[in-house]
Design a protein around this motif. Structure first.
Motif, short mmCIF file in Angstrom:
data_model
loop_
_atom_site.label_atom_id
_atom_site.label_comp_id
_atom_site.label_asym_id
_atom_site.label_seq_id
_atom_site.Cartn_x
_atom_site.Cartn_y
_atom_site.Cartn_z
N PHE A 215 78.37 -20.39 11.27
CA PHE A 215 77.84 -20.99 12.50
C PHE A 215 77.27 -22.38 12.21
N LEU A 216 76.52 -22.51 11.12
CA LEU A 216 75.95 -23.80 10.76
C LEU A 216 77.04 -24.84 10.51
N HIS B 84 87.71 -15.91 12.29
CA HIS B 84 86.37 -15.32 12.33
C HIS B 84 86.42 -13.85 12.76
N ILE B 85 87.08 -13.60 13.87
CA ILE B 85 87.09 -12.25 14.44
C ILE B 85 87.79 -11.27 13.51
N LEU B 86 88.97 -11.63 13.05
CA LEU B 86 89.73 -10.73 12.17
C LEU B 86 89.07 -10.58 10.81
N ASN C 81 84.61 -21.78 18.04
CA ASN C 81 84.48 -21.52 16.61
C ASN C 81 83.06 -21.14 16.24
N ALA C 82 82.09 -21.75 16.92
CA ALA C 82 80.68 -21.46 16.61
C ALA C 82 80.29 -20.06 17.10
N VAL C 83 80.58 -19.77 18.34
CA VAL C 83 80.12 -18.52 18.95
C VAL C 83 80.81 -17.30 18.33
N THR C 84 82.06 -17.44 17.95
CA THR C 84 82.77 -16.27 17.40
C THR C 84 82.23 -15.84 16.04
N ASN C 85 81.34 -16.62 15.45
CA ASN C 85 80.69 -16.17 14.22
C ASN C 85 79.76 -14.99 14.47
#
Length: 213
Positions: free
Chosen positions: A63-64, A192-194, A24-28
């Motif tokens: 991300f935060l 996040h991605i979409l 969840n963090a990295v996909t930001n």
């Protein structure tokens, strides 16, 4: 309000540590990449450039939240999204409807009573969960698409696609909890991605409209 209160809202998080939600963090990064892709395309268009900046900030704020998972980080996550919505509405009111400055600002401000009326309706649908807060945005995009169908058919088509992408991303956001027992990483990362793709597309729709005017 306790700004340091821990929030455990997503399937991937199993403890309060910083990297408990790595995916969840990295996909930001998708938001930042989308903003960088759109930045050169927005050259010469101040509102589009502003949207690109806010798009990148959305990635940082999210991300935060997915690392710190606190109340203050939740605000860092939500406020840039609200800023993007309001800025895009203003741009749409100015350029899609051709409104002067103050009427465009006034119509943009109506988002708040609109959200106040529609959010409880979606909240009454328990299967939506916390995604109910975003459902009014998808509805509003589709309403704009319908209303602009005759005036600006290409813009209407683009907004319709953007609204459809948001509905799809909201579906993954909503399924994060229900699918958690069988999919431990959850599905929130697809939101996040979409969503990054959708927001970049919304900027593209605006740019095409302005440059074809």
């Amino acid at each position: 309000m306790n700004w340091t209160e821990q929030i455990d809202a997503y399937c991937e998080r199993t403890d309060p540590t910083y990297w408990s939600e790595p995916i969840n963090a990295v996909t930001n990064a998708a938001f930042v990449i989308a903003a960088l892709v759109m930045w050169p395309r927005a050259k010469g268009q101040p509102l589009a450039r502003a949207l690109c900046i806010v798009l990148a900030v959305i990635g940082v704020g999210s991300f935060l939240f997915h690392t710190h998972a606190t109340a203050w980080a939740s605000m860092a996550d939500v406020l840039p999204i609200l800023a993007f919505i309001l800025l895009y509405l203003f741009a749409a009111n100015r350029h899609y409807w051709g409104l002067p400055l103050w009427p465009a600002l006034g119509l943009t401000a109506l988002f708040f009573p609109y959200a106040a009326v529609t959010t409880p309706v979606f909240t009454a649908m328990p299967w939506l969960g916390s995604s109910a807060a975003y459902a009014p945005v998808a509805l509003l995009i589709l309403l704009y698409a319908a209303l602009l169908a005759r005036r600006l058919p290409n813009v209407a088509w683009g907004l319709g696609l953007g609204g459809g992408l948001l509905v799809l991303s909201l579906t993954f956001r909503t399924l994060d909890g229900p699918l958690c027992p069988s999919l431990p990483v959850g599905t929130h990362f697809m939101w996040h991605i979409l969503n990054a793709v959708m927001l970049a597309w919304m900027i593209e729709v605006y740019l095409r409209a302005v440059r074809s005017a």
